[in-house]
Design a protein around this motif. Structure first.
Motif, PDB file in Angstrom:
ATOM      1  N   ILE A   7       2.542  75.870 -54.363  1.00 53.77           N
ATOM      2  CA  ILE A   7       1.573  75.859 -53.271  1.00 53.77           C
ATOM      3  C   ILE A   7       2.091  76.779 -52.171  1.00 53.77           C
ATOM      4  CG2 ILE A   7       0.291  74.429 -51.631  1.00 53.77           C
ATOM      5  CD1 ILE A   7      -0.030  73.517 -54.588  1.00 53.77           C
ATOM      6  N   ASN A   8       1.364  77.845 -51.902  1.00 52.37           N
ATOM      7  CA  ASN A   8       1.700  78.743 -50.790  1.00 52.37           C
ATOM      8  C   ASN A   8       1.079  78.175 -49.529  1.00 52.37           C
ATOM      9  OD1 ASN A   8       3.164  80.882 -52.159  1.00 52.37           O
ATOM     10  ND2 ASN A   8       1.209  81.331 -53.145  1.00 52.37           N
ATOM     11  N   GLU A   9       1.891  77.481 -48.731  1.00 54.12           N
ATOM     12  CA  GLU A   9       1.378  76.846 -47.522  1.00 54.12           C
ATOM     13  C   GLU A   9       1.136  77.858 -46.410  1.00 54.12           C
ATOM     14  OE1 GLU A   9       4.358  73.782 -46.988  1.00 54.12           O
ATOM     15  OE2 GLU A   9       2.977  72.351 -47.910  1.00 54.12           O
ATOM     16  N   SER A  10       1.933  78.900 -46.368  1.00 50.04           N
ATOM     17  CA  SER A  10       1.758  79.997 -45.417  1.00 50.04           C
ATOM     18  C   SER A  10       2.555  81.176 -45.949  1.00 50.04           C
ATOM     19  CB  SER A  10       2.244  79.595 -44.014  1.00 50.04           C
ATOM     20  OG  SER A  10       3.656  79.510 -43.982  1.00 50.04           O
ATOM     21  N   GLU A  11       2.596  82.229 -45.176  1.00 52.27           N
ATOM     22  CA  GLU A  11       3.322  83.420 -45.616  1.00 52.27           C
ATOM     23  C   GLU A  11       4.818  83.151 -45.819  1.00 52.27           C
ATOM     24  OE1 GLU A  11       4.237  87.619 -43.580  1.00 52.27           O
ATOM     25  OE2 GLU A  11       2.104  87.141 -43.764  1.00 52.27           O
ATOM     26  N   ASN A  12       5.358  82.204 -45.040  1.00 53.05           N
ATOM     27  CA  ASN A  12       6.798  81.932 -45.085  1.00 53.05           C
ATOM     28  C   ASN A  12       7.162  80.578 -45.681  1.00 53.05           C
ATOM     29  OD1 ASN A  12       7.460  84.402 -43.820  1.00 53.05           O
ATOM     30  ND2 ASN A  12       6.934  83.516 -41.836  1.00 53.05           N
ATOM     31  N   ARG A  13       6.168  79.814 -46.142  1.00 56.95           N
ATOM     32  CA  ARG A  13       6.426  78.472 -46.655  1.00 56.95           C
ATOM     33  C   ARG A  13       5.811  78.288 -48.032  1.00 56.95           C
ATOM     34  NH1 ARG A  13       4.620  74.027 -42.599  1.00 56.95           N
ATOM     35  NH2 ARG A  13       5.622  72.811 -44.223  1.00 56.95           N
ATOM     36  N   ILE A  14       6.651  77.815 -48.960  1.00 56.53           N
ATOM     37  CA  ILE A  14       6.188  77.498 -50.308  1.00 56.53           C
ATOM     38  C   ILE A  14       6.612  76.076 -50.634  1.00 56.53           C
ATOM     39  CG2 ILE A  14       6.455  77.998 -52.774  1.00 56.53           C
ATOM     40  CD1 ILE A  14       6.782  80.936 -52.061  1.00 56.53           C
ATOM     41  N   ARG A  15       5.679  75.313 -51.210  1.00 62.12           N
ATOM     42  CA  ARG A  15       5.978  73.966 -51.679  1.00 62.12           C
ATOM     43  C   ARG A  15       5.828  73.943 -53.188  1.00 62.12           C
ATOM     44  NH1 ARG A  15       1.919  70.731 -49.535  1.00 62.12           N
ATOM     45  NH2 ARG A  15       0.854  70.625 -51.520  1.00 62.12           N
ATOM     46  N   LEU A  16       6.819  73.381 -53.858  1.00 58.95           N
ATOM     47  CA  LEU A  16       6.753  73.187 -55.296  1.00 58.95           C
ATOM     48  C   LEU A  16       6.519  71.709 -55.558  1.00 58.95           C
ATOM     49  CD1 LEU A  16       9.822  75.340 -56.425  1.00 58.95           C
ATOM     50  CD2 LEU A  16       7.435  76.041 -56.319  1.00 58.95           C
ATOM     51  N   ASN A  17       5.407  71.380 -56.174  1.00 55.14           N
ATOM     52  CA  ASN A  17       5.132  69.998 -56.575  1.00 55.14           C
ATOM     53  C   ASN A  17       5.746  69.797 -57.958  1.00 55.14           C
ATOM     54  OD1 ASN A  17       3.688  69.640 -54.233  1.00 55.14           O
ATOM     55  ND2 ASN A  17       1.693  69.808 -55.211  1.00 55.14           N
ATOM     56  N   VAL A  18       6.658  68.847 -58.052  1.00 59.21           N
ATOM     57  CA  VAL A  18       7.395  68.600 -59.289  1.00 59.21           C
ATOM     58  C   VAL A  18       6.932  67.268 -59.863  1.00 59.21           C
ATOM     59  CG1 VAL A  18       9.691  68.376 -60.292  1.00 59.21           C
ATOM     60  CG2 VAL A  18       9.345  69.871 -58.318  1.00 59.21           C
ATOM     61  N   GLU A  19       6.427  67.295 -61.102  1.00 61.05           N
ATOM     62  CA  GLU A  19       5.879  66.089 -61.725  1.00 61.05           C
ATOM     63  C   GLU A  19       6.481  65.896 -63.112  1.00 61.05           C
ATOM     64  OE1 GLU A  19       1.536  65.912 -61.646  1.00 61.05           O
ATOM     65  OE2 GLU A  19       1.566  67.588 -60.225  1.00 61.05           O
ATOM     66  N   ALA A  37      10.794  81.277 -55.532  1.00 65.76           N
ATOM     67  CA  ALA A  37      10.176  80.846 -54.276  1.00 65.76           C
ATOM     68  C   ALA A  37      11.067  81.201 -53.090  1.00 65.76           C
ATOM     69  CB  ALA A  37       9.907  79.343 -54.313  1.00 65.76           C
ATOM     70  N   MET A  38      12.387  81.039 -53.245  1.00 65.76           N
ATOM     71  CA  MET A  38      13.303  81.352 -52.150  1.00 65.76           C
ATOM     72  C   MET A  38      13.347  82.842 -51.844  1.00 65.76           C
ATOM     73  SD  MET A  38      16.443  78.627 -52.502  1.00 65.76           S
ATOM     74  CE  MET A  38      16.663  78.700 -54.259  1.00 65.76           C
ATOM     75  N   LEU A  39      13.040  83.671 -52.827  1.00 60.72           N
ATOM     76  CA  LEU A  39      12.960  85.114 -52.593  1.00 60.72           C
ATOM     77  C   LEU A  39      11.687  85.485 -51.825  1.00 60.72           C
ATOM     78  CD1 LEU A  39      14.136  86.559 -56.028  1.00 60.72           C
ATOM     79  CD2 LEU A  39      15.392  86.596 -53.853  1.00 60.72           C
ATOM     80  N   GLN A  40      10.652  84.698 -51.999  1.00 63.85           N
ATOM     81  CA  GLN A  40       9.355  84.997 -51.408  1.00 63.85           C
ATOM     82  C   GLN A  40       9.129  84.355 -50.049  1.00 63.85           C
ATOM     83  OE1 GLN A  40       6.538  83.700 -54.338  1.00 63.85           O
ATOM     84  NE2 GLN A  40       7.071  85.320 -55.784  1.00 63.85           N
ATOM     85  N   ALA A  41       9.845  83.280 -49.738  1.00 65.92           N
ATOM     86  CA  ALA A  41       9.573  82.528 -48.509  1.00 65.92           C
ATOM     87  C   ALA A  41      10.872  82.120 -47.826  1.00 65.92           C
ATOM     88  CB  ALA A  41       8.755  81.281 -48.834  1.00 65.92           C
TER      89      ALA A  41
END
Length: 88
Positions: A7-19, A37-41
């Motif tokens: 989930i791209n919450e904003s340009e600098n924030r990414i959330r990974l939903n782990v199920e 994700a850490m490279l992108q946000a």
């Protein structure tokens, strides 16, 4: 089986939903997705609400990610206890 939703919450924030189950080969999959994700946000979080179980490798990965300032959201009591017990 493990499901990871990005989930791209904003340009600098990414959330990974782990199920599911963070075990075996799925540990490396989460490692790769987290690294990307850490490279992108600048801020990466893991939503662990639907993470049901993890093995020793999964626990080690979550601890490693926490050291890299990846935050956890919605961590169940069971998962929290697993992480605490292995840190002792």
């Amino acid at each position: 089986m493990l499901r990871i939703s990005i989930i791209n919450e904003s340009e600098n924030r990414i959330r990974l939903n782990v199920e599911g189950w963070l075990v075996g080969p799925w540990v490396d999959e989460l490692r790769q997705q987290s690294a990307q994700a850490m490279l992108q946000a600048t801020e990466v979080t893991l939503d662990l609400e639907k993470l049901w179980f993890m093995d020793a490798l999964g626990i080690a990965l979550l601890q490693e990610l926490a050291q890299q300032e990846v935050a956890y959201l919605n961590c169940s009591t069971f998962i929290s206890q697993q992480l605490k017990e292995t840190m002792l």
